[in-house]
Scaffold this motif. Structure first.
Motif, PDB file in Angstrom:
ATOM      1  N   ALA A   5      29.829  27.162  31.581  1.00  0.00           N
ATOM      2  CA  ALA A   5      30.319  26.070  32.420  1.00  0.00           C
ATOM      3  C   ALA A   5      31.762  26.310  32.840  1.00  0.00           C
ATOM      4  N   ASP A   6      32.530  27.088  32.032  1.00  0.00           N
ATOM      5  CA  ASP A   6      33.931  27.343  32.348  1.00  0.00           C
ATOM      6  C   ASP A   6      34.115  28.460  33.365  1.00  0.00           C
ATOM      7  N   LEU A   7      33.082  29.246  33.628  1.00  0.00           N
ATOM      8  CA  LEU A   7      33.197  30.370  34.565  1.00  0.00           C
ATOM      9  C   LEU A   7      33.220  29.856  35.995  1.00  0.00           C
ATOM     10  N   PRO A   8      34.055  30.472  36.824  1.00  0.00           N
ATOM     11  CA  PRO A   8      34.092  30.048  38.231  1.00  0.00           C
ATOM     12  C   PRO A   8      32.844  30.528  38.983  1.00  0.00           C
ATOM     13  N   ASP A   9      32.520  29.843  40.067  1.00  0.00           N
ATOM     14  CA  ASP A   9      31.367  30.217  40.893  1.00  0.00           C
ATOM     15  C   ASP A   9      31.717  31.318  41.870  1.00  0.00           C
ATOM     16  N   ASP A  10      32.977  31.541  42.126  1.00  0.00           N
ATOM     17  CA  ASP A  10      33.433  32.536  43.090  1.00  0.00           C
ATOM     18  C   ASP A  10      33.256  33.934  42.488  1.00  0.00           C
ATOM     19  N   VAL A  11      32.589  34.831  43.247  1.00  0.00           N
ATOM     20  CA  VAL A  11      32.319  36.188  42.785  1.00  0.00           C
ATOM     21  C   VAL A  11      33.616  36.976  42.618  1.00  0.00           C
ATOM     22  N   ALA A  13      36.596  35.864  41.859  1.00  0.00           N
ATOM     23  CA  ALA A  13      37.292  35.402  40.651  1.00  0.00           C
ATOM     24  C   ALA A  13      36.618  35.957  39.406  1.00  0.00           C
ATOM     25  N   LEU A  14      35.289  36.027  39.410  1.00  0.00           N
ATOM     26  CA  LEU A  14      34.559  36.601  38.274  1.00  0.00           C
ATOM     27  C   LEU A  14      34.883  38.075  38.100  1.00  0.00           C
ATOM     28  N   LYS A  15      34.964  38.806  39.240  1.00  0.00           N
ATOM     29  CA  LYS A  15      35.308  40.236  39.172  1.00  0.00           C
ATOM     30  C   LYS A  15      36.712  40.409  38.598  1.00  0.00           C
ATOM     31  N   ALA A  16      37.652  39.555  39.044  1.00  0.00           N
ATOM     32  CA  ALA A  16      39.032  39.649  38.553  1.00  0.00           C
ATOM     33  C   ALA A  16      39.085  39.382  37.057  1.00  0.00           C
ATOM     34  N   LEU A  18      36.660  39.860  34.896  1.00  0.00           N
ATOM     35  CA  LEU A  18      36.014  40.979  34.226  1.00  0.00           C
ATOM     36  C   LEU A  18      36.951  42.186  34.135  1.00  0.00           C
ATOM     37  N   ILE A  19      37.671  42.462  35.223  1.00  0.00           N
ATOM     38  CA  ILE A  19      38.629  43.583  35.230  1.00  0.00           C
ATOM     39  C   ILE A  19      39.753  43.327  34.226  1.00  0.00           C
ATOM     40  N   ALA A  20      40.245  42.070  34.163  1.00  0.00           N
ATOM     41  CA  ALA A  20      41.318  41.728  33.224  1.00  0.00           C
ATOM     42  C   ALA A  20      40.832  41.881  31.784  1.00  0.00           C
ATOM     43  N   ALA A  21      39.588  41.453  31.520  1.00  0.00           N
ATOM     44  CA  ALA A  21      39.040  41.573  30.166  1.00  0.00           C
ATOM     45  C   ALA A  21      38.882  43.036  29.778  1.00  0.00           C
ATOM     46  N   GLN A  22      38.429  43.881  30.733  1.00  0.00           N
ATOM     47  CA  GLN A  22      38.284  45.304  30.443  1.00  0.00           C
ATOM     48  C   GLN A  22      39.646  45.948  30.186  1.00  0.00           C
ATOM     49  N   ALA A  23      40.661  45.519  30.930  1.00  0.00           N
ATOM     50  CA  ALA A  23      42.010  46.066  30.722  1.00  0.00           C
ATOM     51  C   ALA A  23      42.531  45.681  29.338  1.00  0.00           C
ATOM     52  N   ARG A  24      42.274  44.432  28.913  1.00  0.00           N
ATOM     53  CA  ARG A  24      42.704  44.010  27.578  1.00  0.00           C
ATOM     54  C   ARG A  24      41.983  44.821  26.498  1.00  0.00           C
TER      55      ARG A  24
END
Length: 198
Positions: A5-11, A13-16, A18-24
């Motif tokens: 429910a906390d995830l945005p619907d915008d693709v 924003a989801l990609k951003a 995911l990229i931030a999580a992979q960088a962390r």
């Protein structure tokens, strides 16, 4: 952890995200690899130090230790000290500059700790009147400190022995003799009241 429910619907924003999580995760992996490498170096140094301790024990207590010339034993100790200094230098070089402790070493040479209570005693000569009739004035003093142990308490006893001289003549310096306990401790003393010619 994010709920659906906390995830945005915008693709985008989801990609951003995911990229931030992979960088962390990549940064954590690099940090873990660095720490593992640091631990491996420390383990290798510990192993080398343990070998040096074993070599020292062999030199000091081994089968041939009593037959060894003392000079040869000193040479072996110097070699061990040199090897230990190299290992310690490697260890210090391995610590990042930000993590080093910059506190100066606490060195106590020639004085007893300041936090101990002090009991001062002043030992005066029997008379402060000079042989010429003039009065003696203080020109200095000898100060000695010794550690006195009372069960469950440490304290420092400070013994002062002022030195006196007459302003009217140049007879010398008068100072009370040191107590017997200072003589037993090996401190410089006079057998009687000192008359030292100036």
């Amino acid at each position: 952890m994010l709920d659906a429910a906390d995830l945005p619907d915008d693709v985008a924003a989801l990609k951003a995200m995911l990229i931030a999580a992979q960088a962390r995760e990549a940064a954590k992996d690099v940090a873990i690899a660095s720490k593992d490498e640091h631990i491996a170096r420390k383990d290798e140094r510990i192993e080398r130090l343990e070998k040096l301790v074993a070599a020292f024990k062999q030199a000091a207590f081994g089968r041939k230790s009593e037959k060894t010339d003392p000079d040869q034993f000193d040479l072996a100790l110097e070699d061990l000290e040199t090897a230990m200094a190299v290992i310690h230098a490697e260890d210090e070089a391995d610590v990042p500059a930000g993590n080093r402790i910059s506190k100066p070493r606490a060195i106590n040479r020639g004085s007893l700790p300041k936090h101990l209570p002090r009991i001062e005693e002043v030992i005066e000569p029997e008379s402060l009147i000079c042989g010429c009739g003039g009065g003696l004035h203080c020109i200095g003093e000898d100060v000695s400190e010794r550690l006195d142990i009372i069960p469950l308490q440490f304290r420092v006893i400070v013994t002062r022995r002022p030195k006196y001289a007459c302003r009217a003549c140049t007879d010398g310096v008068v100072q009370a003799p040191a107590p017997a306990r200072l003589i037993q401790a090996g401190l410089p003393t006079e057998a009687t009241v000192a008359h030292v010619l100036v």
